[in-house]
Motif scaffolding. Structure first.
Motif, PDB file in Angstrom:
ATOM      1  N   HIS A 137       0.821  -1.213   0.000  1.00 21.06           N
ATOM      2  CA  HIS A 137       0.000   0.000   0.000  1.00 21.06           C
ATOM      3  C   HIS A 137       0.857   1.266   0.000  1.00 21.06           C
ATOM      4  O   HIS A 137       0.453   2.284  -0.554  1.00 21.06           O
ATOM      5  CB  HIS A 137      -0.932   0.006   1.219  1.00 21.06           C
ATOM      6  CG  HIS A 137      -2.275  -0.595   0.930  1.00 21.06           C
ATOM      7  ND1 HIS A 137      -3.376   0.157   0.599  1.00 21.06           N
ATOM      8  CD2 HIS A 137      -2.687  -1.890   0.927  1.00 21.06           C
ATOM      9  CE1 HIS A 137      -4.413  -0.632   0.400  1.00 21.06           C
ATOM     10  NE2 HIS A 137      -4.025  -1.892   0.598  1.00 21.06           N
ATOM     11  N   SER A 138       2.011   1.226   0.627  1.00 22.82           N
ATOM     12  CA  SER A 138       2.842   2.428   0.711  1.00 22.82           C
ATOM     13  C   SER A 138       3.518   2.757  -0.615  1.00 22.82           C
ATOM     14  O   SER A 138       3.869   3.918  -0.862  1.00 22.82           O
ATOM     15  CB  SER A 138       3.909   2.269   1.799  1.00 22.82           C
ATOM     16  OG  SER A 138       4.882   1.307   1.423  1.00 22.82           O
ATOM     17  N   GLY A 139       3.692   1.769  -1.490  1.00 23.27           N
ATOM     18  CA  GLY A 139       4.338   2.040  -2.772  1.00 23.27           C
ATOM     19  C   GLY A 139       3.899   1.063  -3.839  1.00 23.27           C
ATOM     20  O   GLY A 139       4.710   0.282  -4.334  1.00 23.27           O
ATOM     21  N   PRO A 140       2.616   1.087  -4.235  1.00 22.33           N
ATOM     22  CA  PRO A 140       2.137   0.114  -5.221  1.00 22.33           C
ATOM     23  C   PRO A 140       2.899   0.210  -6.533  1.00 22.33           C
ATOM     24  O   PRO A 140       3.111   1.296  -7.064  1.00 22.33           O
ATOM     25  CB  PRO A 140       0.658   0.492  -5.394  1.00 22.33           C
ATOM     26  CG  PRO A 140       0.564   1.920  -4.950  1.00 22.33           C
ATOM     27  CD  PRO A 140       1.569   2.059  -3.862  1.00 22.33           C
ATOM     28  N   ASN A 141       3.330  -0.955  -7.011  1.00 20.99           N
ATOM     29  CA  ASN A 141       4.036  -1.073  -8.295  1.00 20.99           C
ATOM     30  C   ASN A 141       5.362  -0.311  -8.342  1.00 20.99           C
ATOM     31  O   ASN A 141       5.852  -0.009  -9.429  1.00 20.99           O
ATOM     32  CB  ASN A 141       3.144  -0.618  -9.455  1.00 20.99           C
ATOM     33  CG  ASN A 141       2.272  -1.757  -9.974  1.00 20.99           C
ATOM     34  OD1 ASN A 141       2.010  -2.729  -9.261  1.00 20.99           O
ATOM     35  ND2 ASN A 141       1.806  -1.648 -11.190  1.00 20.99           N
ATOM     36  N   GLN A 142       5.948   0.001  -7.195  1.00 14.43           N
ATOM     37  CA  GLN A 142       7.239   0.690  -7.190  1.00 14.43           C
ATOM     38  C   GLN A 142       8.358  -0.307  -6.930  1.00 14.43           C
ATOM     39  O   GLN A 142       8.331  -1.082  -5.964  1.00 14.43           O
ATOM     40  CB  GLN A 142       7.285   1.802  -6.138  1.00 14.43           C
ATOM     41  CG  GLN A 142       8.605   2.579  -6.179  1.00 14.43           C
ATOM     42  CD  GLN A 142       8.491   3.959  -5.569  1.00 14.43           C
ATOM     43  OE1 GLN A 142       7.540   4.267  -4.852  1.00 14.43           O
ATOM     44  NE2 GLN A 142       9.460   4.798  -5.854  1.00 14.43           N
ATOM     45  N   ASP A 146       7.364  -2.435  -3.434  1.00 22.39           N
ATOM     46  CA  ASP A 146       6.161  -3.255  -3.473  1.00 22.39           C
ATOM     47  C   ASP A 146       6.537  -4.737  -3.570  1.00 22.39           C
ATOM     48  O   ASP A 146       7.038  -5.184  -4.608  1.00 22.39           O
ATOM     49  CB  ASP A 146       5.296  -2.855  -4.673  1.00 22.39           C
ATOM     50  CG  ASP A 146       3.953  -3.564  -4.686  1.00 22.39           C
ATOM     51  OD1 ASP A 146       3.723  -4.420  -3.809  1.00 22.39           O
ATOM     52  OD2 ASP A 146       3.132  -3.260  -5.582  1.00 22.39           O
ATOM     53  N   PRO A 147       6.300  -5.523  -2.511  1.00 15.77           N
ATOM     54  CA  PRO A 147       6.638  -6.944  -2.567  1.00 15.77           C
ATOM     55  C   PRO A 147       5.774  -7.736  -3.539  1.00 15.77           C
ATOM     56  O   PRO A 147       6.137  -8.843  -3.924  1.00 15.77           O
ATOM     57  CB  PRO A 147       6.414  -7.412  -1.121  1.00 15.77           C
ATOM     58  CG  PRO A 147       5.411  -6.452  -0.563  1.00 15.77           C
ATOM     59  CD  PRO A 147       5.715  -5.135  -1.218  1.00 15.77           C
ATOM     60  N   PRO A 261       1.347   1.074 -14.618  1.00 16.02           N
ATOM     61  CA  PRO A 261       2.735   1.557 -14.691  1.00 16.02           C
ATOM     62  C   PRO A 261       3.606   1.049 -13.546  1.00 16.02           C
ATOM     63  O   PRO A 261       3.161   0.946 -12.406  1.00 16.02           O
ATOM     64  CB  PRO A 261       2.582   3.080 -14.617  1.00 16.02           C
ATOM     65  CG  PRO A 261       1.218   3.345 -15.150  1.00 16.02           C
ATOM     66  CD  PRO A 261       0.381   2.192 -14.694  1.00 16.02           C
ATOM     67  N   ILE A 262       4.843   0.711 -13.878  1.00 13.73           N
ATOM     68  CA  ILE A 262       5.848   0.356 -12.892  1.00 13.73           C
ATOM     69  C   ILE A 262       6.635   1.618 -12.541  1.00 13.73           C
ATOM     70  O   ILE A 262       7.126   2.317 -13.423  1.00 13.73           O
ATOM     71  CB  ILE A 262       6.809  -0.723 -13.437  1.00 13.73           C
ATOM     72  CG1 ILE A 262       6.031  -2.009 -13.747  1.00 13.73           C
ATOM     73  CG2 ILE A 262       7.936  -1.003 -12.450  1.00 13.73           C
ATOM     74  CD1 ILE A 262       5.439  -2.691 -12.533  1.00 13.73           C
ATOM     75  N   VAL A 263       6.720   1.917 -11.257  1.00 16.07           N
ATOM     76  CA  VAL A 263       7.363   3.157 -10.809  1.00 16.07           C
ATOM     77  C   VAL A 263       8.844   2.900 -10.531  1.00 16.07           C
ATOM     78  O   VAL A 263       9.179   1.976  -9.787  1.00 16.07           O
ATOM     79  CB  VAL A 263       6.683   3.685  -9.525  1.00 16.07           C
ATOM     80  CG1 VAL A 263       7.249   5.041  -9.148  1.00 16.07           C
ATOM     81  CG2 VAL A 263       5.179   3.773  -9.722  1.00 16.07           C
TER      82      VAL A 263
END
Length: 367
Positions: A137-142, A146-147, A261-263
């Motif tokens: 939740h803190s960094g979706p797709n980053q 994101d695990p 998108p992948i961040v």
């Protein structure tokens, strides 16, 4: 003083309002959306709904196990195994909601309810899930945060696909077709990951209690099947229940972010855009809401994780309109369409078919 130009030396009463920079305006956007959501009463608790939902699920869970014992040595048990998978998936969604503090006002009540649902009923670890899911939740797709986009089997980004050659490269180009069949193993993986976490993460709160609960529940599952059914039917029951459970879980989570998108690791994105631009809603009616446990409203859930599940449907028009007014792309797709996006995206990883992030967004964050 020239009209419309901010002059810090001028008396406070004579200074025109300084135009907000992009980053400041983006922070203000989420604050404004939050005010609208609160004014609409969409963060208010729905205790009646949750108590009814929870008691019905627990009743169905107990009734199914009674049915297993009474039915005895019969291949009809496979039908009960399939129903068990459906009920356990719904109970897992309930545990998800309590862990997000959607149900009770008390943090302790939410936490312990989620821990008990996991440890006693579903056999999943609250400590493992909360750590993993909070990072998502803190960094979706980053990348690096994101695990859910980290896997030893699948490559979810071009970075993960780099350096793969031979058979590994061939697998990456075709991995999308294997994604959903692999979900048949996800039920086993969820149980194993929870136990592994409880055995290795000594700093986890209430680790010994939770480990005792989870292991006791998993052991009881095996013992009941071994006592009631002959070996072949017991294995078949477990295979159907765990396989379908894994598919139901994966099919609920996968459409929400895969193919968005992948961040990059170093990019900072404001909260509203971070949650909206990397999330996808799944269109559908009440059956979709039930099957996906409300996760089909992924945009609203990521923006307001503590919003009670039955309020997400009501929040959607408000959030979508707000995003449209501010030029923030709000993504929706049908269920089958979203699954197709997941397959195509996974097959394209490593082929250079996708830019890791959209240039318009990167430009909008410069100020």
């Amino acid at each position: 003083m020239t009209s419309g130009v901010f002059d810090p030396s001028a008396p406070a009463g004579e200074r025109p309002a300084r135009p907000l920079r992009n980053r400041e305006r983006h922070v203000t956007d989420y604050a404004e959306l939050s005010k609208q959501v609160m004014a609409a009463g969409l963060l208010q608790r729905r205790l009646g709904w949750y108590w009814t939902y929870g008691l019905l699920l627990l009743g169905a869970f107990v009734a199914l196990w009674v049915g297993v014992v009474l039915l005895g040595d019969s291949w009809l048990q496979l039908g009960l195994a399939a129903l068990m998978a459906v009920v356990l998936s719904q109970l897992t969604f309930l545990g998800h909601d309590t862990a997000h503090r959607q149900v009770f006002a008390s943090h302790a009540w939410n936490e312990w309810t989620s821990r008990l649902i996991g440890g006693v009923v579903t056999g999943l670890s609250y400590a493992w899930w909360s750590s993993k899911h909070n990072r998502h939740h803190s960094g979706p797709n980053q990348l690096g945060r994101d695990p859910d986009i980290e896997s030893a089997v699948l490559a979810f980004s071009d970075e993960a696909a780099e350096g793969r050659t031979g058979l590994a490269a061939w697998w990456t180009r075709h991995q999308g077709w294997a994604f959903f069949p692999l979900l048949l193993l996800e039920g086993v993986n969820l149980h194993a990951a929870g136990v592994r976490t409880l055995l290795t993460r000594r700093e986890a709160r209430h680790r010994r209690l939770e480990l005792t609960l989870v292991l006791s529940r998993l052991t009881a599952y095996v013992v009941v099947l071994a006592v009631v059914l002959p070996p072949l039917k017991a294995v078949a029951f477990a295979a159907v229940q765990l396989g379908l459970f894994g598919v139901l879980m994966g099919a609920s989570f996968a459409p929400n972010h895969k193919g968005m998108p992948i961040v990059p690791r170093s990019m900072n994105v404001d909260f509203l855009r971070r949650q909206v631009l990397m999330s996808r809603n799944v269109r559908g009616g009440l059956l979709t809401d039930f099957a996906m446990g409300g996760l089909n409203y992924q945009v609203e859930h990521h923006l307001f994780p503590s919003m009670p599940r039955p309020n997400l449907r009501r929040a959607q028009p408000l959030v979508r309109r707000f995003c449209e007014e501010r030029g923030v792309a709000y993504t929706e797709a049908g269920m089958l369409e979203s699954y197709g996006i997941v397959v195509r995206y996974l097959n394209s990883v490593g082929l250079g078919a996708r830019d890791p992030f959209t240039c318009p967004l990167a430009s909008s964050l410069r100020g």
